[in-house]
Design a protein around this motif. Sequence first.
Motif, mmCIF file in Angstrom:
data_model
loop_
_atom_site.group_PDB
_atom_site.id
_atom_site.type_symbol
_atom_site.label_atom_id
_atom_site.label_comp_id
_atom_site.label_asym_id
_atom_site.label_seq_id
_atom_site.Cartn_x
_atom_site.Cartn_y
_atom_site.Cartn_z
ATOM 1 N N HIS A 1 10.880 -24.613 -9.553
ATOM 2 C CA HIS A 1 11.650 -23.800 -8.534
ATOM 3 C C HIS A 1 11.643 -23.762 -7.298
ATOM 4 O O HIS A 1 12.187 -23.219 -6.404
ATOM 5 N N ASP A 2 10.746 -25.061 -6.921
ATOM 6 C CA ASP A 2 10.716 -25.498 -5.465
ATOM 7 C C ASP A 2 10.480 -24.279 -4.613
ATOM 8 O O ASP A 2 10.823 -24.402 -3.340
ATOM 9 N N HIS A 3 9.108 -23.691 -4.843
ATOM 10 C CA HIS A 3 8.341 -22.657 -4.107
ATOM 11 C C HIS A 3 7.113 -22.176 -4.292
ATOM 12 O O HIS A 3 6.625 -22.680 -5.569
ATOM 13 N N ALA A 4 6.593 -21.941 -3.210
ATOM 14 C CA ALA A 4 4.971 -21.294 -3.444
ATOM 15 C C ALA A 4 4.988 -20.082 -2.930
ATOM 16 O O ALA A 4 5.757 -19.774 -1.686
ATOM 17 N N VAL A 5 4.269 -19.175 -3.068
ATOM 18 C CA VAL A 5 4.036 -17.935 -2.870
ATOM 19 C C VAL A 5 2.380 -17.458 -2.590
ATOM 20 O O VAL A 5 1.707 -17.722 -3.261
ATOM 21 N N TYR A 6 2.202 -16.814 -1.434
ATOM 22 C CA TYR A 6 0.923 -16.503 -1.106
ATOM 23 C C TYR A 6 0.998 -15.011 -0.956
ATOM 24 O O TYR A 6 1.838 -14.457 -0.267
ATOM 25 N N VAL A 7 0.082 -14.298 -2.028
ATOM 26 C CA VAL A 7 0.111 -12.808 -1.612
ATOM 27 C C VAL A 7 -1.459 -12.534 -1.318
ATOM 28 O O VAL A 7 -2.212 -12.601 -2.047
ATOM 29 N N GLU A 8 -1.402 -11.809 0.097
ATOM 30 C CA GLU A 8 -2.897 -11.669 0.438
ATOM 31 C C GLU A 8 -3.524 -10.521 0.142
ATOM 32 O O GLU A 8 -2.701 -9.530 0.515
ATOM 33 N N PRO A 9 -4.409 -10.287 -0.342
ATOM 34 C CA PRO A 9 -5.239 -8.964 -0.665
ATOM 35 C C PRO A 9 -5.816 -8.533 0.770
ATOM 36 O O PRO A 9 -6.482 -9.289 1.246
ATOM 37 N N ASN A 10 -5.788 -7.323 1.090
ATOM 38 C CA ASN A 10 -6.734 -6.786 2.230
ATOM 39 C C ASN A 10 -7.639 -5.556 1.583
ATOM 40 O O ASN A 10 -7.619 -5.115 0.259
ATOM 41 N N VAL A 11 -8.272 -4.818 2.212
ATOM 42 C CA VAL A 11 -9.209 -3.931 2.058
ATOM 43 C C VAL A 11 -8.720 -2.541 2.852
ATOM 44 O O VAL A 11 -8.834 -2.734 4.307
ATOM 45 N N TRP A 12 -8.311 -1.379 2.304
ATOM 46 C CA TRP A 12 -8.208 -0.434 3.260
ATOM 47 C C TRP A 12 -9.556 0.200 3.653
ATOM 48 O O TRP A 12 -10.504 0.571 2.621
ATOM 49 N N ILE A 13 -9.686 0.468 4.737
ATOM 50 C CA ILE A 13 -10.939 1.197 5.355
ATOM 51 C C ILE A 13 -10.463 2.355 6.146
ATOM 52 O O ILE A 13 -9.507 2.342 7.091
ATOM 53 N N ARG A 14 -11.025 3.351 5.980
ATOM 54 C CA ARG A 14 -10.865 4.683 6.756
ATOM 55 C C ARG A 14 -11.803 5.235 7.739
ATOM 56 O O ARG A 14 -13.090 5.168 7.373
ATOM 57 N N HIS A 15 -11.482 5.223 8.982
ATOM 58 C CA HIS A 15 -12.305 5.753 10.273
ATOM 59 C C HIS A 15 -12.135 7.052 10.544
ATOM 60 O O HIS A 15 -10.922 7.491 10.880
ATOM 61 N N GLY A 16 -12.848 8.030 10.579
ATOM 62 C CA GLY A 16 -12.932 9.217 11.052
ATOM 63 C C GLY A 16 -12.927 9.064 12.612
ATOM 64 O O GLY A 16 -13.854 8.312 13.302
ATOM 65 N N VAL A 17 -11.933 9.705 13.531
ATOM 66 C CA VAL A 17 -12.188 9.583 15.020
ATOM 67 C C VAL A 17 -11.712 11.141 15.490
ATOM 68 O O VAL A 17 -11.545 12.002 14.714
#
Length: 255
Positions: free
Chosen positions: A234-250
């Motif tokens: 199908h002549d394509h490449a796909v990158y799906v990046e995982p991240n990490v949700w971090i919560r900061h109290g301010v």
Amino acid sequence: MTEKDNIRIVPLAERPSLISRVYEINDSWPVFTPHDPVAGALLSRVPEDFPQYCVVATDGDRVVARGLGVPFNAEIDGREEMPDQGWDRVLVWAFRDRQYGHAPTAASALEISVDVDYLGRGLSYRMLAALRQAAGRQGHGTLLAPVRPTAKHLDPRVPMTEYLRRRRDDGLPADPWVRVHVKAGGTIEKVSPASMTVSGSLAQWRQWTGLPFDRDGDVDVPGALAPVHCDTAHDHAVYVEPNVWIRHGVQPHTG
């Protein structure tokens, strides 16, 4: 006065003359990330449209680091504070809310980038603190962050959930950037499995990376946190990046 003391960090709203200069720094983002269409369309507008959520560090007349953030409304139907499409999603929501006048209920960091000449001086800690203070000045009690672990690219085939279980002897996260957030009081909440997506033809991926992309399956690309999936038929490449949700109290402190 030490060299560190020469560095000044302020909200970008207080230094509007620097809005056009925040991308002058020599950062270390992978070559493919600018090809995320959400980033390509919206990220460069963040400093100008949301300067009160962004911070900038200068050393004399030199811009040495930037911290970008945005507000969004997490209470509209179909939304949540920490979406699975992480970085891409909150950036789209921020601009949609701005367009339609939706009052923000949450603030999210987008990135902290430090000039490569200034790495290793603790500047990332100070930039994170400044982003938290910026969110507090806008009345928020929380700063969310879809964090991109800086050492994950060394083990791209390890699932993010498994990677996050890695700890040092002192119990802190093994990943350096996640550790900065945790030491600053952040709480790891969840994985954002599809935080950024970059797709393209195989010719585009070859141009971006210099790799052949001539076989079906997963391809390890320098800087990628997960493999890039290549489909030659199908002549394509796909990158799906995982991240990490971090919560900061301010501490909110408007006025």
